[in-house]
Motif scaffolding. Structure first.
Motif, PDB file in Angstrom:
ATOM      1  N   ASP A 137      16.932   2.406  12.841  1.00  0.00           N
ATOM      2  CA  ASP A 137      17.982   1.638  12.174  1.00  0.00           C
ATOM      3  C   ASP A 137      17.698   0.152  12.379  1.00  0.00           C
ATOM      4  OD1 ASP A 137      20.282   0.900  10.846  1.00  0.00           O
ATOM      5  OD2 ASP A 137      21.577   1.171  12.602  1.00  0.00           O
ATOM      6  N   ALA A 138      16.541  -0.288  11.868  1.00  0.00           N
ATOM      7  CA  ALA A 138      16.125  -1.680  12.047  1.00  0.00           C
ATOM      8  C   ALA A 138      15.172  -2.044  10.927  1.00  0.00           C
ATOM      9  CB  ALA A 138      15.444  -1.862  13.396  1.00  0.00           C
ATOM     10  N   PRO A 139      15.245  -3.268  10.411  1.00  0.00           N
ATOM     11  CA  PRO A 139      14.282  -3.709   9.394  1.00  0.00           C
ATOM     12  C   PRO A 139      12.880  -3.801   9.983  1.00  0.00           C
ATOM     13  CG  PRO A 139      16.245  -5.114   9.416  1.00  0.00           C
ATOM     14  CD  PRO A 139      16.286  -4.283  10.657  1.00  0.00           C
ATOM     15  N   ILE A 140      11.907  -3.357   9.210  1.00  0.00           N
ATOM     16  CA  ILE A 140      10.508  -3.391   9.632  1.00  0.00           C
ATOM     17  C   ILE A 140       9.687  -4.088   8.549  1.00  0.00           C
ATOM     18  CG2 ILE A 140       8.473  -2.003  10.195  1.00  0.00           C
ATOM     19  CD1 ILE A 140      10.418   0.163  11.182  1.00  0.00           C
ATOM     20  N   LEU A 141       8.864  -5.030   8.969  1.00  0.00           N
ATOM     21  CA  LEU A 141       7.950  -5.717   8.054  1.00  0.00           C
ATOM     22  C   LEU A 141       6.531  -5.253   8.351  1.00  0.00           C
ATOM     23  CD1 LEU A 141       7.286  -7.904   5.919  1.00  0.00           C
ATOM     24  CD2 LEU A 141       7.176  -9.562   7.811  1.00  0.00           C
ATOM     25  N   VAL A 142       5.874  -4.705   7.341  1.00  0.00           N
ATOM     26  CA  VAL A 142       4.491  -4.248   7.462  1.00  0.00           C
ATOM     27  C   VAL A 142       3.614  -5.201   6.661  1.00  0.00           C
ATOM     28  CG1 VAL A 142       2.871  -2.398   6.886  1.00  0.00           C
ATOM     29  CG2 VAL A 142       5.137  -1.840   7.802  1.00  0.00           C
ATOM     30  N   ILE A 143       2.678  -5.866   7.338  1.00  0.00           N
ATOM     31  CA  ILE A 143       1.746  -6.782   6.683  1.00  0.00           C
ATOM     32  C   ILE A 143       0.349  -6.188   6.806  1.00  0.00           C
ATOM     33  CG2 ILE A 143       0.832  -9.130   6.639  1.00  0.00           C
ATOM     34  CD1 ILE A 143       3.398 -10.099   7.936  1.00  0.00           C
ATOM     35  N   HIS A 144      -0.342  -6.106   5.692  1.00  0.00           N
ATOM     36  CA  HIS A 144      -1.633  -5.401   5.680  1.00  0.00           C
ATOM     37  C   HIS A 144      -2.501  -5.986   4.566  1.00  0.00           C
ATOM     38  CE1 HIS A 144      -2.912  -1.511   7.662  1.00  0.00           C
ATOM     39  NE2 HIS A 144      -3.951  -1.726   6.863  1.00  0.00           N
ATOM     40  N   ALA A 145      -3.796  -5.888   4.732  1.00  0.00           N
ATOM     41  CA  ALA A 145      -4.741  -6.258   3.670  1.00  0.00           C
ATOM     42  C   ALA A 145      -5.289  -4.977   3.058  1.00  0.00           C
ATOM     43  CB  ALA A 145      -5.870  -7.105   4.234  1.00  0.00           C
ATOM     44  N   GLU A 146      -5.297  -4.912   1.744  1.00  0.00           N
ATOM     45  CA  GLU A 146      -5.745  -3.682   1.086  1.00  0.00           C
ATOM     46  C   GLU A 146      -7.210  -3.382   1.362  1.00  0.00           C
ATOM     47  OE1 GLU A 146      -3.479  -2.537  -2.812  1.00  0.00           O
ATOM     48  OE2 GLU A 146      -3.913  -4.693  -2.899  1.00  0.00           O
ATOM     49  N   GLU A 147      -8.000  -4.414   1.692  1.00  0.00           N
ATOM     50  CA  GLU A 147      -9.429  -4.194   1.944  1.00  0.00           C
ATOM     51  C   GLU A 147      -9.729  -3.942   3.428  1.00  0.00           C
ATOM     52  OE1 GLU A 147      -8.838  -8.522   2.829  1.00  0.00           O
ATOM     53  OE2 GLU A 147      -8.042  -7.065   1.398  1.00  0.00           O
ATOM     54  N   ASP A 148      -8.685  -3.807   4.248  1.00  0.00           N
ATOM     55  CA  ASP A 148      -8.863  -3.575   5.679  1.00  0.00           C
ATOM     56  C   ASP A 148      -9.745  -2.344   5.903  1.00  0.00           C
ATOM     57  OD1 ASP A 148      -8.533  -2.872   8.430  1.00  0.00           O
ATOM     58  OD2 ASP A 148      -6.586  -3.870   8.476  1.00  0.00           O
ATOM     59  N   LYS A 149     -10.866  -2.524   6.596  1.00  0.00           N
ATOM     60  CA  LYS A 149     -11.802  -1.423   6.834  1.00  0.00           C
ATOM     61  C   LYS A 149     -11.515  -0.674   8.129  1.00  0.00           C
ATOM     62  CE  LYS A 149     -15.786  -3.256   4.244  1.00  0.00           C
ATOM     63  NZ  LYS A 149     -15.093  -4.413   3.653  1.00  0.00           N
ATOM     64  N   GLU A 150     -10.828  -1.303   9.073  1.00  0.00           N
ATOM     65  CA  GLU A 150     -10.556  -0.659  10.360  1.00  0.00           C
ATOM     66  C   GLU A 150      -9.279   0.176  10.335  1.00  0.00           C
ATOM     67  OE1 GLU A 150     -11.224  -2.979  13.900  1.00  0.00           O
ATOM     68  OE2 GLU A 150     -12.386  -4.451  12.771  1.00  0.00           O
ATOM     69  N   ALA A 151      -8.273  -0.286   9.638  1.00  0.00           N
ATOM     70  CA  ALA A 151      -7.035   0.474   9.437  1.00  0.00           C
ATOM     71  C   ALA A 151      -6.792   0.503   7.930  1.00  0.00           C
ATOM     72  CB  ALA A 151      -5.863  -0.178  10.162  1.00  0.00           C
ATOM     73  N   PRO A 152      -7.312   1.512   7.233  1.00  0.00           N
ATOM     74  CA  PRO A 152      -7.227   1.551   5.773  1.00  0.00           C
ATOM     75  C   PRO A 152      -5.803   1.380   5.247  1.00  0.00           C
ATOM     76  CG  PRO A 152      -8.697   3.255   6.568  1.00  0.00           C
ATOM     77  CD  PRO A 152      -8.043   2.654   7.783  1.00  0.00           C
ATOM     78  N   ALA A 153      -5.715   0.895   4.007  1.00  0.00           N
ATOM     79  CA  ALA A 153      -4.418   0.573   3.396  1.00  0.00           C
ATOM     80  C   ALA A 153      -3.489   1.769   3.294  1.00  0.00           C
ATOM     81  CB  ALA A 153      -4.639  -0.039   2.014  1.00  0.00           C
ATOM     82  N   LEU A 154      -4.028   2.983   3.359  1.00  0.00           N
ATOM     83  CA  LEU A 154      -3.166   4.170   3.286  1.00  0.00           C
ATOM     84  C   LEU A 154      -2.137   4.160   4.404  1.00  0.00           C
ATOM     85  CD1 LEU A 154      -3.925   6.637   5.586  1.00  0.00           C
ATOM     86  CD2 LEU A 154      -6.076   6.503   4.334  1.00  0.00           C
ATOM     87  N   HIS A 155      -2.457   3.535   5.549  1.00  0.00           N
ATOM     88  CA  HIS A 155      -1.505   3.481   6.663  1.00  0.00           C
ATOM     89  C   HIS A 155      -0.311   2.596   6.311  1.00  0.00           C
ATOM     90  CE1 HIS A 155      -3.952   5.768   9.444  1.00  0.00           C
ATOM     91  NE2 HIS A 155      -4.993   5.079   9.021  1.00  0.00           N
ATOM     92  N   ALA A 156      -0.577   1.467   5.676  1.00  0.00           N
ATOM     93  CA  ALA A 156       0.519   0.595   5.248  1.00  0.00           C
ATOM     94  C   ALA A 156       1.409   1.316   4.245  1.00  0.00           C
ATOM     95  CB  ALA A 156      -0.054  -0.684   4.635  1.00  0.00           C
ATOM     96  N   ARG A 157       0.795   2.073   3.346  1.00  0.00           N
ATOM     97  CA  ARG A 157       1.578   2.805   2.351  1.00  0.00           C
ATOM     98  C   ARG A 157       2.410   3.915   2.991  1.00  0.00           C
ATOM     99  NH1 ARG A 157      -3.499   1.929  -0.605  1.00  0.00           N
ATOM    100  NH2 ARG A 157      -3.102   0.304  -2.154  1.00  0.00           N
ATOM    101  N   ARG A 158       1.882   4.527   4.048  1.00  0.00           N
ATOM    102  CA  ARG A 158       2.651   5.550   4.758  1.00  0.00           C
ATOM    103  C   ARG A 158       3.884   4.928   5.411  1.00  0.00           C
ATOM    104  NH1 ARG A 158       1.463   8.283   8.852  1.00  0.00           N
ATOM    105  NH2 ARG A 158       2.422  10.242   8.196  1.00  0.00           N
ATOM    106  N   TYR A 159       3.698   3.765   6.045  1.00  0.00           N
ATOM    107  CA  TYR A 159       4.854   3.060   6.617  1.00  0.00           C
ATOM    108  C   TYR A 159       5.879   2.769   5.518  1.00  0.00           C
ATOM    109  CZ  TYR A 159       2.836   1.965  11.250  1.00  0.00           C
ATOM    110  OH  TYR A 159       2.322   2.031  12.526  1.00  0.00           O
ATOM    111  N   ALA A 160       5.420   2.220   4.405  1.00  0.00           N
ATOM    112  CA  ALA A 160       6.327   1.811   3.331  1.00  0.00           C
ATOM    113  C   ALA A 160       7.101   2.990   2.758  1.00  0.00           C
ATOM    114  CB  ALA A 160       5.545   1.107   2.228  1.00  0.00           C
ATOM    115  N   ALA A 161       6.465   4.163   2.718  1.00  0.00           N
ATOM    116  CA  ALA A 161       7.111   5.343   2.144  1.00  0.00           C
ATOM    117  C   ALA A 161       8.048   6.042   3.117  1.00  0.00           C
ATOM    118  CB  ALA A 161       6.041   6.332   1.672  1.00  0.00           C
ATOM    119  N   SER A 162       8.062   5.583   4.373  1.00  0.00           N
ATOM    120  CA  SER A 162       8.813   6.316   5.396  1.00  0.00           C
ATOM    121  C   SER A 162      10.313   6.061   5.362  1.00  0.00           C
ATOM    122  CB  SER A 162       8.273   5.968   6.785  1.00  0.00           C
ATOM    123  OG  SER A 162       8.541   4.613   7.117  1.00  0.00           O
ATOM    124  N   GLY A 163      10.741   4.926   4.807  1.00  0.00           N
ATOM    125  CA  GLY A 163      12.162   4.641   4.793  1.00  0.00           C
ATOM    126  C   GLY A 163      12.495   3.343   4.088  1.00  0.00           C
TER     127      GLY A 163
END
Length: 302
Positions: free
Chosen positions: A237-263
């Protein structure tokens, strides 16, 4: 193309797995959990470390103890104690250190925050050569207890995932510590991906991969599927800001999208062109983080 060292490791693990997949899994885990050398390696790292030293000397250095290890926290006092903007815990990523986040911590202090920047076990000023997610969460718990809690969490890469897990209470026997706002920067969203990716990198066969994951679950005290930072974040129950680069090679962008889709509490903002490491020191990213935390104070004052 794989480096010579990686080829040697793959060949050695293949030989071990032919005799004992269980032993190969344990060796693979040891390779994963061993932290890299602390000395700055590249010219950019050396320059960044040199620039940070004057700032880091202004911090109060506090050693934290927890079950299984120790960590060092660097506390920067708020400049105006009467009008503090809130206490922020900042956590670096794998192979990094608090000093490399100096641009971020300095701006947060300038904005009125008290800031605690954590050197995770095996990194920076902290002792040891081993780090796991449960150890990181226990270090965060120790910081929470020592400093009386935090209003905000902000973490890069592994540090962001560790903070999300700490906020969600995903590590057994460690209580959930929920900030009013959370920021992740280029962070992975779940741990099972991490070990499957490790298995692919090391070319582990199915028996050795199963042994690796089983060993991790034994140490963590829970199935790997439990350590889903994105799923936990969506329940907060808290606002979350996820900042990510789509070209990130170490933590692929799919992780940012998973966070965004979670709530609905999660906001995803792309910082394309900044990769995995430059993103944490980029002026537009830091300005957005400072503003995101200030939104909380504006909401309270309204």
């Amino acid at each position: 193309m794989a480096s010579f060292g990686l080829k040697v490791i793959r060949r050695a693990l293949s030989g071990i797995a032919a005799v004992s997949p269980y032993a190969a899994g344990r060796v693979a885990f040891r390779l994963f959990a061993t932290t890299p050398a602390r000395r700055p390696r590249t010219a950019k790292e050396k320059a960044l470390f040199a620039r940070s030293q004057g700032w880091m000397r202004q911090a109060q250095r506090v050693e934290l103890s927890f079950a299984g290890g120790t960590a060092v926290a660097h506390r920067f006092a708020a400049r105006d104690h009467a009008a503090s903007a809130g206490r922020v815990l900042v956590v670096h990523g794998w192979g990094s250190r608090a000093a490399y986040l100096a641009a971020l911590t300095e701006r947060l202090v300038a904005a009125g925050h008290e800031v605690v920047a954590l050197d995770l076990p095996g990194h920076g000023a902290s002792r040891g050569r081993t780090l796991t997610l449960p150890m990181a969460v226990r270090a965060i718990d120790a910081a929470w207890q020592r400093f009386g809690g935090f209003d905000y969490f902000c973490g890069h890469s592994f540090g962001g995932a560790s903070l999300a897990c700490a906020a969600s209470g995903l590590v057994p026997s460690v209580p959930a510590h929920r900030p009013r706002r959370l920021v992740t920067i280029g962070s992975p969203s779940e741990m099972s991906w991490l070990f499957k990716d490790l298995g692919r990198l090391l070319r582990l066969g199915p028996p050795a991969q199963a042994a690796l994951e089983g060993h991790v679950e034994h140490i963590a005290g829970a199935p790997l599927s439990v350590f889903d930072a994105a799923r936990g974040a969506g329940r907060l129950d808290a606002p979350i800001l996820v900042i990510h680069a789509e070209e990130d090679k170490e933590a692929p962008a799919l992780h940012a999208r998973r966070y965004a889709a979670s709530g609905a509490n999660v906001t995803l903002e792309w910082a394309n062109g900044l990769g995995h490491r430059r993103i944490v020191s980029a002026e537009p990213v830091i300005a957005r983080i400072v503003d995101f935390l200030a939104e909380d104070r504006r909401r309270i004052a309204a």
